[in-house]
Design an enzyme around this catalytic site. Structure first.
Site, PDB file in Angstrom:
ATOM      1  N   GLU A 103       0.814  -1.220   0.000  1.00 56.12           N
ATOM      2  CA  GLU A 103       0.000   0.000   0.000  1.00 56.12           C
ATOM      3  C   GLU A 103       0.853   1.279   0.000  1.00 56.12           C
ATOM      4  O   GLU A 103       0.626   2.192  -0.791  1.00 56.12           O
ATOM      5  CB  GLU A 103      -0.899  -0.046   1.241  1.00 56.12           C
ATOM      6  CG  GLU A 103      -1.842   1.097   1.381  1.00 56.12           C
ATOM      7  CD  GLU A 103      -2.067   1.457   2.850  1.00 56.12           C
ATOM      8  OE1 GLU A 103      -1.511   0.764   3.742  1.00 56.12           O
ATOM      9  OE2 GLU A 103      -2.772   2.452   3.089  1.00 56.12           O
ATOM     10  N   ILE A 126       2.436 -10.029   1.840  1.00 52.04           N
ATOM     11  CA  ILE A 126       1.945 -11.307   2.364  1.00 52.04           C
ATOM     12  C   ILE A 126       0.530 -11.125   2.905  1.00 52.04           C
ATOM     13  O   ILE A 126      -0.204 -12.081   3.050  1.00 52.04           O
ATOM     14  CB  ILE A 126       2.868 -11.886   3.465  1.00 52.04           C
ATOM     15  CG1 ILE A 126       2.912 -10.982   4.699  1.00 52.04           C
ATOM     16  CG2 ILE A 126       4.256 -12.177   2.931  1.00 52.04           C
ATOM     17  CD1 ILE A 126       3.474 -11.688   5.928  1.00 52.04           C
ATOM     18  N   ASP A 127       0.153  -9.874   3.225  1.00 57.84           N
ATOM     19  CA  ASP A 127      -1.157  -9.630   3.843  1.00 57.84           C
ATOM     20  C   ASP A 127      -2.317  -9.745   2.859  1.00 57.84           C
ATOM     21  O   ASP A 127      -3.471  -9.831   3.271  1.00 57.84           O
ATOM     22  CB  ASP A 127      -1.184  -8.224   4.468  1.00 57.84           C
ATOM     23  CG  ASP A 127      -0.232  -8.101   5.635  1.00 57.84           C
ATOM     24  OD1 ASP A 127       0.277  -9.133   6.096  1.00 57.84           O
ATOM     25  OD2 ASP A 127       0.014  -6.963   6.079  1.00 57.84           O
ATOM     26  N   GLY A 170      -0.956  -9.576   9.917  1.00 58.93           N
ATOM     27  CA  GLY A 170      -2.220  -9.048   9.407  1.00 58.93           C
ATOM     28  C   GLY A 170      -2.595  -7.847  10.246  1.00 58.93           C
ATOM     29  O   GLY A 170      -3.239  -7.964  11.272  1.00 58.93           O
ATOM     30  N   GLU A 222      -2.532 -10.383  14.155  1.00 60.45           N
ATOM     31  CA  GLU A 222      -1.878  -9.437  15.082  1.00 60.45           C
ATOM     32  C   GLU A 222      -2.715  -8.168  15.295  1.00 60.45           C
ATOM     33  O   GLU A 222      -2.629  -7.527  16.335  1.00 60.45           O
ATOM     34  CB  GLU A 222      -0.496  -9.054  14.540  1.00 60.45           C
ATOM     35  CG  GLU A 222      -0.569  -8.355  13.177  1.00 60.45           C
ATOM     36  CD  GLU A 222       0.771  -8.080  12.531  1.00 60.45           C
ATOM     37  OE1 GLU A 222       1.813  -8.281  13.173  1.00 60.45           O
ATOM     38  OE2 GLU A 222       0.756  -7.648  11.362  1.00 60.45           O
ATOM     39  N   ARG A 266      -1.160 -21.291  25.902  1.00 58.91           N
ATOM     40  CA  ARG A 266       0.146 -20.823  25.417  1.00 58.91           C
ATOM     41  C   ARG A 266      -0.081 -20.017  24.140  1.00 58.91           C
ATOM     42  O   ARG A 266      -0.964 -20.343  23.347  1.00 58.91           O
ATOM     43  CB  ARG A 266       1.072 -21.992  25.092  1.00 58.91           C
ATOM     44  CG  ARG A 266       1.428 -22.866  26.279  1.00 58.91           C
ATOM     45  CD  ARG A 266       2.451 -22.195  27.197  1.00 58.91           C
ATOM     46  NE  ARG A 266       2.939 -23.108  28.199  1.00 58.91           N
ATOM     47  CZ  ARG A 266       2.350 -23.337  29.385  1.00 58.91           C
ATOM     48  NH1 ARG A 266       1.227 -22.704  29.693  1.00 58.91           N
ATOM     49  NH2 ARG A 266       2.878 -24.196  30.238  1.00 58.91           N
ATOM     50  N   VAL A 273       8.881 -15.139  10.440  1.00 58.21           N
ATOM     51  CA  VAL A 273       9.043 -16.454   9.791  1.00 58.21           C
ATOM     52  C   VAL A 273       8.118 -16.520   8.570  1.00 58.21           C
ATOM     53  O   VAL A 273       8.459 -17.102   7.533  1.00 58.21           O
ATOM     54  CB  VAL A 273       8.671 -17.577  10.791  1.00 58.21           C
ATOM     55  CG1 VAL A 273       8.527 -18.924  10.116  1.00 58.21           C
ATOM     56  CG2 VAL A 273       9.710 -17.656  11.903  1.00 58.21           C
ATOM     57  N   GLN A 274       6.956 -15.881   8.696  1.00 60.19           N
ATOM     58  CA  GLN A 274       5.954 -15.915   7.615  1.00 60.19           C
ATOM     59  C   GLN A 274       6.422 -15.187   6.364  1.00 60.19           C
ATOM     60  O   GLN A 274       5.856 -15.351   5.286  1.00 60.19           O
ATOM     61  CB  GLN A 274       4.643 -15.251   8.085  1.00 60.19           C
ATOM     62  CG  GLN A 274       3.942 -15.995   9.186  1.00 60.19           C
ATOM     63  CD  GLN A 274       2.981 -15.101   9.957  1.00 60.19           C
ATOM     64  OE1 GLN A 274       1.807 -15.076   9.691  1.00 60.19           O
ATOM     65  NE2 GLN A 274       3.487 -14.350  10.926  1.00 60.19           N
ATOM     66  N   ARG A 275       7.415 -14.327   6.511  1.00 62.83           N
ATOM     67  CA  ARG A 275       7.877 -13.533   5.366  1.00 62.83           C
ATOM     68  C   ARG A 275       9.176 -14.040   4.765  1.00 62.83           C
ATOM     69  O   ARG A 275       9.618 -13.538   3.724  1.00 62.83           O
ATOM     70  CB  ARG A 275       8.089 -12.082   5.817  1.00 62.83           C
ATOM     71  CG  ARG A 275       6.858 -11.291   5.754  1.00 62.83           C
ATOM     72  CD  ARG A 275       6.955  -9.830   5.951  1.00 62.83           C
ATOM     73  NE  ARG A 275       8.193  -9.171   6.117  1.00 62.83           N
ATOM     74  CZ  ARG A 275       8.298  -7.996   6.767  1.00 62.83           C
ATOM     75  NH1 ARG A 275       7.226  -7.453   7.306  1.00 62.83           N
ATOM     76  NH2 ARG A 275       9.442  -7.378   6.862  1.00 62.83           N
TER      77      ARG A 275
HETATM   78  O1  F6P Z   1       4.049  -6.524   5.094  1.00 59.57           O
HETATM   79  C1  F6P Z   1       3.037  -6.263   5.995  1.00 59.57           C
HETATM   80  C2  F6P Z   1       3.371  -6.854   7.301  1.00 59.57           C
HETATM   81  O2  F6P Z   1       3.620  -8.184   7.056  1.00 59.57           O
HETATM   82  C3  F6P Z   1       2.292  -6.695   8.364  1.00 59.57           C
HETATM   83  O3  F6P Z   1       1.402  -7.759   8.440  1.00 59.57           O
HETATM   84  C4  F6P Z   1       3.127  -6.551   9.616  1.00 59.57           C
HETATM   85  O4  F6P Z   1       2.432  -5.821  10.606  1.00 59.57           O
HETATM   86  C5  F6P Z   1       4.303  -5.804   9.122  1.00 59.57           C
HETATM   87  O5  F6P Z   1       4.534  -6.261   7.821  1.00 59.57           O
HETATM   88  C6  F6P Z   1       5.534  -5.962   9.987  1.00 59.57           C
HETATM   89  O6  F6P Z   1       6.640  -5.524   9.288  1.00 59.57           O
HETATM   90  P1  F6P Z   1       7.946  -4.907   9.911  1.00 59.57           P
HETATM   91  O7  F6P Z   1       8.211  -5.596  11.212  1.00 59.57           O
HETATM   92  O8  F6P Z   1       8.981  -5.203   8.879  1.00 59.57           O
HETATM   93  O9  F6P Z   1       7.722  -3.445  10.077  1.00 59.57           O
END
Ligand code: F6P
Length: 342
Positions: A103, A126-127, A170, A222, A266, A273-275
């Site tokens: 964005e 990824i979002d 997210g 998140e 927990r 890790v998701q990225r």
């Molecule tokens: O790219 C978007 C995102 O994955 C969000 O979901 C997340 O809040 C953010 O990136 C975190 O990115 P950074 O820690 O690199 O600022």
């Protein structure tokens, strides 16, 4: 033709595949030259470049991250830096700029386009929250990683009769939570689009254990938040880009659940890790097609546009439309989880 390319914002699996696709299409098909700007808009503002040719992109298809580097730049910095950026582009004889980003990056691309710079945008995140495109690359990889993690959490949760809450990325959109939750058979999915009812979550957890189920898995985006007044989340303030700093909704909800249900809870935060790491084959293909079509659009003079996946075809849509609003999870998509909740 000389094409400039940059990757902005948070990184995402598939960025390198796009860079490779743009370079190969531009050089081998059109005989054009590609100049990369380092670290997103910052490299353009500071005139830091790297030439890209076919040899430079060898092996990039499968590699995570971005070989160009990426960075976040505050929107006001971008606005005030427009003349510098135009100057740097002119100095290097850039005919078209291809910014790849989410964005923030696409909004900056739109600004530049309005200021008369020929631009063709490529969406990534990824979002999956960019409007106008059915999907962005990186999303499939992030969902696969989250799904694999949740599959693993099921067995340990079962063994200990625990509630496990998995926090996924997210910020404004719960697409990763929704898809990973459906794919892994989560019992509860919480997304930013709809404030959750803590009483209802407590009821669901108690009910599952009462009927003899062994465990509960909840997927929490998140950016998810409880109904106002129910369980105020800790305030983390905002960062230098005006983004709210998250304070761990899964952990805080977990503490509340443990207190109110007497069950062991927990929280697992999947985080970056998701990225990271190699993109799935789906993301490699989408990234490659985006790169190919953006490069073609650049050579056809179709500026001020962004490539988008519509159904199975890649189309061009105006950047203005793409950045007008975020694509968030709709109530009808959320309703699809009802049969699998609890
Ligand atoms: O790219 C978007 C995102 O994955 C969000 O979901 C997340 O809040 C953010 O990136 C975190 O990115 P950074 O820690 O690199 O600022």
């Amino acid at each position: 033709m000389r094409i400039g390319i940059l990757t902005g914002g948070g990184d995402c699996p598939g960025l390198n595949a796009v860079i490779r696709s743009v370079v190969r299409t531009a050089t081998t098909h059109y005989g054009s030259e590609i100049l990369g700007f380092r670290d997103g808009w910052r490299g353009l503002l500071e005139n830091r470049t790297t030439p890209l040719d076919v040899a430079a992109v060898d092996g990039l298809l499968t590699r995570g991250g971005t070989t160009l580097g990426s960075a976040r730049v505050a929107p006001e910095h971008l606005r005030s830096g427009l003349p510098e950026m135009k100057g740097v582009l002119a100095e290097h004889g850039i005919d078209v700029l291809i910014p790849i980003g989410g964005e923030g990056t696409l909004t900056a691309a739109h600004l530049l386009s309005q200021a008369g710079v020929p631009v063709v945008g490529i969406p990534k995140t990824i979002d999956n929250d960019i409007d106008g495109t059915d999907l962005t690359f990186g999303f499939d990889t992030a969902v696969s990683i989250a799904t694999d993690a949740i599959d693993r959490l099921h067995t340990t949760a079962e063994s200990h009769q625990r509630v496990l809450l998995v926090e996924v990325m997210g910020r404004h959109a719960g697409w990763i939570a929704l898809h990973a939750g459906l794919a892994s058979g989560a019992h509860l999915t919480l997304v930013p689009e709809e404030p959750f009812d803590v009483d209802e979550v407590v009821r669901l957890v108690c009910e599952r254990f009462e009927r003899g189920d062994t465990h509960v898995i909840g997927v929490v985006a998140e950016g998810a938040a409880p109904l106002p007044g129910q369980m105020p989340l800790r305030d983390g303030g905002v960062d230098e880009f005006g983004h709210r700093r998250f304070t761990g909704v899964a952990q805080q909800l977990g503490e509340e659940l443990e207190r109110r249900t007497g069950k062991e809870v927990r929280a697992t935060v999947l985080g970056h890790v998701q990225r990271g790491g190699t993109p799935t084959s789906f993301d490699r293909v989408l990234a490659t097609r985006f790169g190919l079509h953006a490069t073609t659009a650049a050579h056809e003079g179709r500026y001020g546009q962004m490539v988008a996946l519509r159904g199975t075809e890649i189309e061009l849509i105006p950047l203005a439309d793409a950045v007008a609003r975020l694509k968030t999870v709709t109530s009808s998509r959320l309703a699809e989880t009802v049969a699998f909740t609890g």
